[in-house]
Design a protein around this motif. Structure first.
Motif, short mmCIF file in Angstrom:
data_model
loop_
_atom_site.label_atom_id
_atom_site.label_comp_id
_atom_site.label_asym_id
_atom_site.label_seq_id
_atom_site.Cartn_x
_atom_site.Cartn_y
_atom_site.Cartn_z
N PRO A 147 0.82 -1.22 0.00
CA PRO A 147 0.00 0.00 0.00
C PRO A 147 0.86 1.28 0.00
O PRO A 147 0.50 2.26 -0.64
CB PRO A 147 -0.83 -0.11 1.28
N ASP A 148 1.98 1.25 0.70
CA ASP A 148 2.86 2.42 0.72
C ASP A 148 3.45 2.68 -0.68
O ASP A 148 3.56 3.83 -1.10
CB ASP A 148 4.00 2.24 1.72
N GLU A 149 3.84 1.63 -1.37
CA GLU A 149 4.39 1.78 -2.72
C GLU A 149 3.33 2.29 -3.69
O GLU A 149 3.61 3.13 -4.56
CB GLU A 149 4.99 0.46 -3.19
N LEU A 150 2.10 1.81 -3.53
CA LEU A 150 1.01 2.30 -4.37
C LEU A 150 0.72 3.77 -4.08
O LEU A 150 0.36 4.53 -4.98
CB LEU A 150 -0.25 1.45 -4.18
N GLU A 151 0.90 4.17 -2.83
CA GLU A 151 0.71 5.57 -2.48
C GLU A 151 1.80 6.44 -3.12
O GLU A 151 1.53 7.54 -3.58
CB GLU A 151 0.72 5.74 -0.96
N ALA A 184 -4.10 -2.24 -7.24
CA ALA A 184 -4.07 -0.88 -7.77
C ALA A 184 -5.48 -0.30 -7.73
O ALA A 184 -6.42 -0.94 -8.15
CB ALA A 184 -3.56 -0.88 -9.22
N GLU A 185 -5.57 0.88 -7.20
CA GLU A 185 -6.86 1.53 -7.16
C GLU A 185 -7.13 2.14 -8.52
O GLU A 185 -6.25 2.76 -9.11
CB GLU A 185 -6.86 2.63 -6.10
N PRO A 186 -8.36 2.00 -9.05
CA PRO A 186 -8.64 2.61 -10.34
C PRO A 186 -8.59 4.14 -10.23
O PRO A 186 -8.97 4.71 -9.22
CB PRO A 186 -10.06 2.14 -10.67
#
Length: 194
Positions: A147-151, A184-186
């Motif tokens: 989640p941190d990397e996606l942020e 991944a969040e759209p």
């Protein structure tokens, strides 16, 4: 009261020190102001010199600092590679989460000699999320990212949205090549096109 006394009384410096400070300020101003000369005003003297010498036929064509953004629409990863900045007449494009941005304004960063040239003409999603310069991370595959990397990737994407025009997108099969972007969040890019 003479000028020397007035300078010393006003500045608290000796006249020689005041003149030195003034000279340094003027030199700094001149140096800094030359950094902001537009290429249009810098180019004509060179062209005029070439014409005086009769080398007009050998004159290099004027290439703008960056071409106007051109909407590329749907573009494959193979087609995207042609926009890596090596051809000064073409835009520099980078894909993030399937969206393609024209980063030509950042030629100093993304152009052939730039520190981020590795990302030009590629899908840099995973590499940006991981803050990586590894060629293996130049992919849209977001599988296994924390989640941190996606942020981190989301922050990069926001920066790109603010600074660079969105000019196209990867086909859904290229945007998810190497993985289905689990986690991944759209991202809704329709708002910025409206």
């Amino acid at each position: 009261m003479g000028i020397a006394d007035a300078v010393q009384a006003y500045t608290g410096l000796s006249p020689a020190a005041a003149v030195t400070v003034l000279a340094l300020m003027l030199a700094t101003y001149l140096i800094v102001s030359t950094l902001f000369v537009s290429p249009d005003t810098a180019a004509p003297p060179k062209l005029a010199q070439q014409q005086e010498r009769g080398t007009e036929a050998e004159a290099e064509p004027f290439v703008p600092p960056f071409p106007d953004p051109v909407q590329v629409g749907e573009i494959t990863l193979d087609q995207l590679r042609a926009y890596d900045g090596k051809d000064p007449a073409k835009s520099i494009l980078i894909a993030i989460r399937g969206q393609v941005y024209d980063v030509s304004r950042g030629r100093l960063f993304y152009g052939p000699q730039g520190p981020y040239s590795l990302f030009a003409g590629r899908d840099a999603s995973r590499a940006l999320a991981l803050m990586s310069f590894d060629l293996n991370d130049l992919t849209g595959d977001l599988e296994g990212l924390s989640p941190d990397e996606l942020e981190v990737l989301q922050d990069w994407e926001e920066k790109f949205k603010e600074r660079y025009p969105l000019v196209g997108h990867l086909p859904s099969d290229d945007a998810t090549a190497g993985g289905d972007q689990k986690g991944a969040e759209p991202v809704d890019h329709e708002e910025e096109n409206a």
